[in-house]
Scaffold this motif. Structure first.
Motif, short mmCIF file in Angstrom:
data_model
loop_
_atom_site.label_atom_id
_atom_site.label_comp_id
_atom_site.label_asym_id
_atom_site.label_seq_id
_atom_site.Cartn_x
_atom_site.Cartn_y
_atom_site.Cartn_z
N TRP A 226 0.82 -1.21 0.00
CA TRP A 226 0.00 0.00 0.00
C TRP A 226 0.86 1.26 0.00
CZ3 TRP A 226 -4.59 0.25 -1.67
CH2 TRP A 226 -5.47 -0.82 -1.51
N LYS A 227 2.00 1.21 0.63
CA LYS A 227 2.89 2.37 0.66
C LYS A 227 3.26 2.80 -0.75
CE LYS A 227 7.41 3.91 2.35
NZ LYS A 227 8.63 3.53 3.13
N GLU A 228 3.64 1.83 -1.58
CA GLU A 228 4.04 2.14 -2.95
C GLU A 228 2.84 2.59 -3.79
OE1 GLU A 228 7.00 2.47 -4.15
OE2 GLU A 228 7.88 1.95 -2.22
N ILE A 229 1.69 1.99 -3.56
CA ILE A 229 0.49 2.39 -4.31
C ILE A 229 0.12 3.83 -3.99
CG2 ILE A 229 -2.00 2.01 -4.52
CD1 ILE A 229 -1.41 -0.99 -4.13
N ARG A 230 0.13 4.20 -2.72
CA ARG A 230 -0.21 5.57 -2.33
C ARG A 230 0.80 6.56 -2.91
NH1 ARG A 230 -1.02 2.91 2.84
NH2 ARG A 230 -3.26 2.61 3.21
N ARG A 231 2.07 6.18 -2.89
CA ARG A 231 3.10 7.08 -3.43
C ARG A 231 2.90 7.29 -4.93
NH1 ARG A 231 9.43 5.97 -2.44
NH2 ARG A 231 9.06 4.24 -3.88
N LEU A 233 0.05 6.99 -6.67
CA LEU A 233 -1.15 7.77 -6.91
C LEU A 233 -0.95 9.25 -6.59
CD1 LEU A 233 -3.85 5.31 -5.50
CD2 LEU A 233 -3.32 5.79 -7.90
N LEU A 234 -0.16 9.51 -5.55
CA LEU A 234 0.16 10.90 -5.20
C LEU A 234 0.99 11.55 -6.29
CD1 LEU A 234 0.03 13.19 -3.14
CD2 LEU A 234 2.07 12.23 -2.05
N GLU A 237 -1.23 12.34 -9.21
CA GLU A 237 -2.07 13.50 -8.91
C GLU A 237 -1.29 14.78 -9.06
OE1 GLU A 237 -4.53 15.34 -5.10
OE2 GLU A 237 -4.13 13.18 -5.19
#
Length: 242
Positions: A226-231, A233-234, A237
């Motif tokens: 999840w850490k890599e996915i959030r990074r 997506l950020l 964005e």
């Protein structure tokens, strides 16, 4: 095209296969692997997806490509372990030229690069090819298939998740391609390292991996956490705001 997708996805703990995690309204993770071949059809490329019994949703999702490509699904042999075992489980479906892409990752090539042409050209020359990303951070190299690549893009050493002598490595593999005739020799060497079986680092010299020519990629993101996915997506964005 070999897509090992038999992992359980325990790090993400999703109620569906991680390969179909949506990145936007139109695409999921696994679509990144298919996008490399958007200019080709079933007469050029065949896809082989290695699965486990818990992934019916993945089969349904990939039906979107049924009019364009031949796609074969096979189960990972329960006696085989790790990604090497998954790939070995599909050996009966190999073509003459094969490339392994990890469907829970995003790999980016230089603009205008055609992966199909690049790999076919390289395999004609060497029989085996790593696509790699340069890396100097030892903490990252400890978690990857580490490589020593010289200034001419020639592969000199390989070790999976090395614990010592990290300074000898300067890259990690993101994908690899091989001709059918060299597969057993290459995967046997790689598997020994992955499974922590007894082997000598110098064993690489007796395989087609040694002195093969690597292909450097622009970027590589492992979206298994999840850490890599959030990074990611950020970053997407932020890029959209520019």
């Amino acid at each position: 095209m070999i897509l090992p997708a038999a992992g359980k996805g325990t790090r993400l703990n999703l109620p569906y296969p991680k390969e179909i995690l949506r990145l936007n309204n139109d695409e999921a993770l696994i679509d990144n692997s298919f996008n490399f071949f958007r200019d080709y059809g079933r007469k050029d490329v065949e896809f082989v997806v290695i699965i486990n019994e818990d992934k019916p949703e993945l089969l349904s999702y990939l039906s979107k490509y049924k009019d364009r490509y031949n796609i074969s699904f096979t189960y990972q042999n329960p006696n085989e372990q790790e990604y090497t075992g998954a790939i070995k489980s599909a050996s009966h479906l190999f073509g003459e030229h094969n490339i392994v892409l990890l469907p829970d990752t995003i790999m980016r090539l230089p603009a205008g690069t055609d992966l199909y042409e690049l790999v076919n050209s390289s395999l004609t020359e060497t029989g085996f090819t790593f696509l790699y990303k340069k890396e100097s951070d030892e903490n990252i190299l400890k978690t990857k298939g580490a490589l020593c690549v010289d200034s001419e893009n020639i592969i000199k050493a390989y070790e999976d998740k090395p614990e010592t002598d990290l300074k000898k490595y300067n890259a990690f593999w993101c994908s690899f391609a091989f001709r059918k005739r060299v597969f057993n020799q290459c995967i046997s060497f790689m598997e020994k390292s992955t499974l922590r079986q007894k082997f000598s680092i110098d064993e690489i010299k007796s395989t087609p991996i040694h002195n093969s020519k690597g292909i450097e990629v622009n970027d590589y993101i492992d979206l298994g956490t999840w850490k890599e996915i959030r990074r990611m997506l950020l970053n997407e964005e932020n890029n959209n705001r520019l």
